[in-house]
Write a protein that holds these residues in place. Structure first.
Motif, PDB file in Angstrom:
ATOM      1  N   GLN A  68       0.923  -1.239   0.064  1.00  0.00           N
ATOM      2  CA  GLN A  68       0.075   0.052   0.111  1.00  0.00           C
ATOM      3  C   GLN A  68       0.698   1.186   0.131  1.00  0.00           C
ATOM      4  N   ARG A  69       1.806   1.213   0.881  1.00  0.00           N
ATOM      5  CA  ARG A  69       2.841   2.575   0.712  1.00  0.00           C
ATOM      6  C   ARG A  69       3.637   2.404  -0.239  1.00  0.00           C
ATOM      7  N   VAL A  70       3.990   1.372  -1.020  1.00  0.00           N
ATOM      8  CA  VAL A  70       4.724   1.729  -2.018  1.00  0.00           C
ATOM      9  C   VAL A  70       3.686   2.124  -3.149  1.00  0.00           C
ATOM     10  N   ALA A  71       2.653   1.783  -3.292  1.00  0.00           N
ATOM     11  CA  ALA A  71       1.792   2.589  -4.356  1.00  0.00           C
ATOM     12  C   ALA A  71       1.405   3.735  -3.965  1.00  0.00           C
ATOM     13  N   LEU A  72       1.431   4.262  -2.828  1.00  0.00           N
ATOM     14  CA  LEU A  72       1.181   5.700  -2.562  1.00  0.00           C
ATOM     15  C   LEU A  72       2.527   6.524  -2.932  1.00  0.00           C
ATOM     16  N   ALA A  73       3.641   5.876  -2.654  1.00  0.00           N
ATOM     17  CA  ALA A  73       5.018   6.592  -2.980  1.00  0.00           C
ATOM     18  C   ALA A  73       4.945   6.773  -4.460  1.00  0.00           C
TER      19      ALA A  73
END
Lengths: 268, 362
Positions: free
Chosen positions: B142-147
């Motif tokens: 999820q955080r990779v997608a946000l980044a």
């Protein structure tokens, strides 16, 4: 419990027999290729590499091997390219007559080889292309492109539909999304389709025999040697062909399977 | 109006015969956190996809900073989307995924790498930069997608149900991270969800959609306390809706005659019903007073207890009125324990007319 186990052993036994029937002739051909006797009889004579030396020194065999390699490499390249582009158009676009388009592409494997070979021969003769290496390449491409398309299409069907749109969303135009996302995602299928189409073309006899003319491929040369006389060098060539095809097929399987495995883990 | 970032002007989107979005008009301001909420098939994702350029409006205009965007292809917009499936590229590692957008914009390798790593650090997953996507947990992905979406420093971030695959605990943590991130960056977030708790917890404004139309736009509190219509009142849940005929109207309040008696309802201002009209009102389950003795006067209904739903400190009671209609009451668990309802069976619900909210007939 008991009937289940019985059935299981029966099926294993059946499978075993299938393998024996398929592989024992090949195995014997490999064994006899090292046999010093001219006739394939048991007991075996001594061990020899004579037959391998014979084919090694036979310019006809070399010529055929060169033709076969050139043909199968070109066929694999063109068929995989066609297979990929077809699979991708099927994946990406909706259009009228699409069922017809797909049926047309999947048609060649349903035509009996002899019929196709005859049709190719007649057609190439008519347009003045018969007996050329180029014509074998065309014929084999027609035969193998459907396999390439099927393999790549299967891979595309496993792709998250958002993946390509995600690339567009991040600033990639359609062409770059294709190059940077679709092709990398399909790479295992592309590699294995290349290997499989190469293997099929390398082995294929019927069509090649009809249209190769003077540019004989390996299977055609084998038949010529067999019809001429009984000569164990056929076994030697056969072993070599078997090894090449098997290597290609196994590479194809391994590439496909390892990729599926990592992705399965990924879904847990 | 001057600093509105996005405008939907009479936007219609049709797929063949099906109308996914019907005459949509609304604006999104710069720096706003807007949630678009509705049941599945209401057109919320289509709306988001039109913003991203993945769908073209059939009619009307979508404008961004005054510029008509209808014909601008997706890859020429700066409207990164966080996908429901995340859509991370499985053949790239975490850092390469984040770099993708920068690479498409022609940023050189060294800068790309630095900015990607900065963002991964900022989202506290710097240590996983070189890891394969398949080896990351749901929250890390999820955080990779946000980044990956934020690294290009867009003015607007689109999110399509990004938390739907996470477990409840993680959802709460990601919610506070998203809210904090949005405040810090000061950019616009447009967040599509079917989850009321997500929308209410994070958004400045909520757009409720139903069958391709906007049912209501307002702050979470407006939507919760003053639903515009029956759809919103039902969708938000835990509301009791009572319908009837208007008996009399004083301008400030009306008397509604339903199958359970007459009820006095204050008017909020917009609606001006006249006697004889059909009308409904909403009384929220947590604004109802419950007693075992009959109140002396005022709006009240006699009910019997059907079931109760315990969710911690609050209990929802499901009651049945004389005419068979269901009535929901939400009270503190402690209060309920003091009342000892099991013995009486009959209960009375009552409420202040000021607390009831008038909605039209529909």
């Amino acid at each position: 419990m008991k009937p289940d186990r019985l059935l299981k052993w029966f099926l294993y036994g059946y499978l075993g027999l299938v393998f024996v029937f398929i592989f024992s002739p090949i195995l014997f051909s490999i064994i006899f290729s090292f046999n010093s006797d001219r006739f394939p009889t048991i007991p075996l004579g001594g061990f020899t590499l004579k037959w391998y030396e014979t084919i090694w020194q036979d310019p006809d065999v070399w010529e055929a091997a060169r033709t076969s390699l050139l043909v199968s490499f070109s066929v694999a390249t063109i068929a995989t390219f066609l297979g990929f582009t077809t699979a991708y158009t099927d994946y990406r676009y909706r259009f009228k007559l699409k069922p017809l388009y797909l049926a047309l592409i999947l048609l060649p494997p349903t035509i009996p080889l002899i019929i196709m070979a005859l049709a190719m021969l007649a057609w190439f003769a008519k347009i003045g292309l018969s007996g050329q290496v180029f014509s074998i390449i065309i014929a084999h491409t027609v035969l193998t492109a459907p396999f390439a398309m099927a393999i790549i299409r299967l891979r595309l069907s496993q792709m998250d539909e958002s993946l390509e749109a995600a690339a567009w969303n991040l600033g990639a135009n359609q062409w770059r999304a294709l190059r940077r996302v679709i092709i990398p995602f399909c790479r295992p299928a592309i590699v294995s389709s290349f290997c499989l189409t190469a293997a099929v073309s390398f082995d294929e006899f019927a069509i090649a025999w009809f249209i190769s003319g003077l540019n004989k491929t390996i299977p055609v040369v084998i038949l010529e040697i067999v019809t001429g006389n009984i000569d164990p060098q056929v076994n030697a060539i056969g072993s070599f062909v078997f090894l090449t095809s098997m290597t290609l097929v196994i590479i194809a399987q391994v590439v496909l399977m390892t990729k599926n495995k990592t992705e399965k883990e990924n879904h847990d | 109006m001057t600093d509105s970032l996005v405008e939907f002007d009479s936007v219609v989107k049709k797929f063949g015969d099906f109308t996914a979005v019907e005459r949509m008009n609304f604006t999104i301001d710069e720096g706003e956190f807007v949630a678009i909420m509705g049941p599945s098939g209401c057109g919320k994702t289509t709306t988001l996809r039109m913003l991203a350029g993945l769908e073209q409006p059939s009619e009307g205009e979508v404008r961004m900073q005054g510029r008509v965007m209808n014909a601008v292809p997706a890859h020429e917009r700066d409207t990164p989307l966080v996908w429901q499936s995340l859509a991370l590229f499985p053949f790239l590692n975490a850092r390469e995924n984040v770099e993708f957008g920068l690479q498409m914009r022609g940023v050189d390798a060294a800068t790309r790498r630095k900015r990607a790593l900065d963002w991964l650090d900022r989202l506290e997953i710097g240590e996983f930069a070189e890891r394969d996507i398949s080896s990351l947990s749901g929250g890390q992905k999820q955080r990779v997608a946000l980044a990956r979406s934020l690294v290009t420093e867009p003015k607007i971030l689109l999110l399509d149900e990004p938390l739907s695959a996470l477990d409840a605990n993680l959802v709460i943590r990601m919610q506070s991270m998203l809210t904090r991130l949005q405040r810090e960056l000061g950019i616009t977030f447009v967040y599509v969800t079917h989850s009321q708790s997500e929308a209410f917890a994070m958004a400045d404004r909520v757009v409720i959609m139903s069958r391709g139309r906007i049912a209501q736009i307002g702050t979470p509190k407006d939507i919760y306390r003053a639903p515009d219509n029956r759809f919103v009142a039902e969708f938000v849940g835990r509301n009791n809706i009572i319908s009837g005929k208007i008996k009399s109207s004083s301008g400030k309040s009306v008397l509604i005659n339903g199958s359970l008696g007459d009820f006095k309802v204050s008017l909020g201002g917009r609606a001006k019903p006249s006697p004889g009209d059909e009308g409904s009102f909403v009384i929220a389950a947590d604004l109802v007073h419950l007693s075992s003795k009959k109140p002396r006067a005022g709006n009240q209904i006699e009910c019997s207890l059907i079931s109760e739903e315990f969710i911690g400190s609050v209990v929802t009671l499901f009651l049945e009125a004389r005419d068979g209609s269901e009535f929901k009451v939400q009270i503190q668990e402690r209060e309920l324990a003091d009342m000892d309802l099991k013995h009486t069976g009959k209960v009375f619900v009552s409420w202040d007319p000021e607390r009831a909210h008038y909605i039209g007939a529909d």
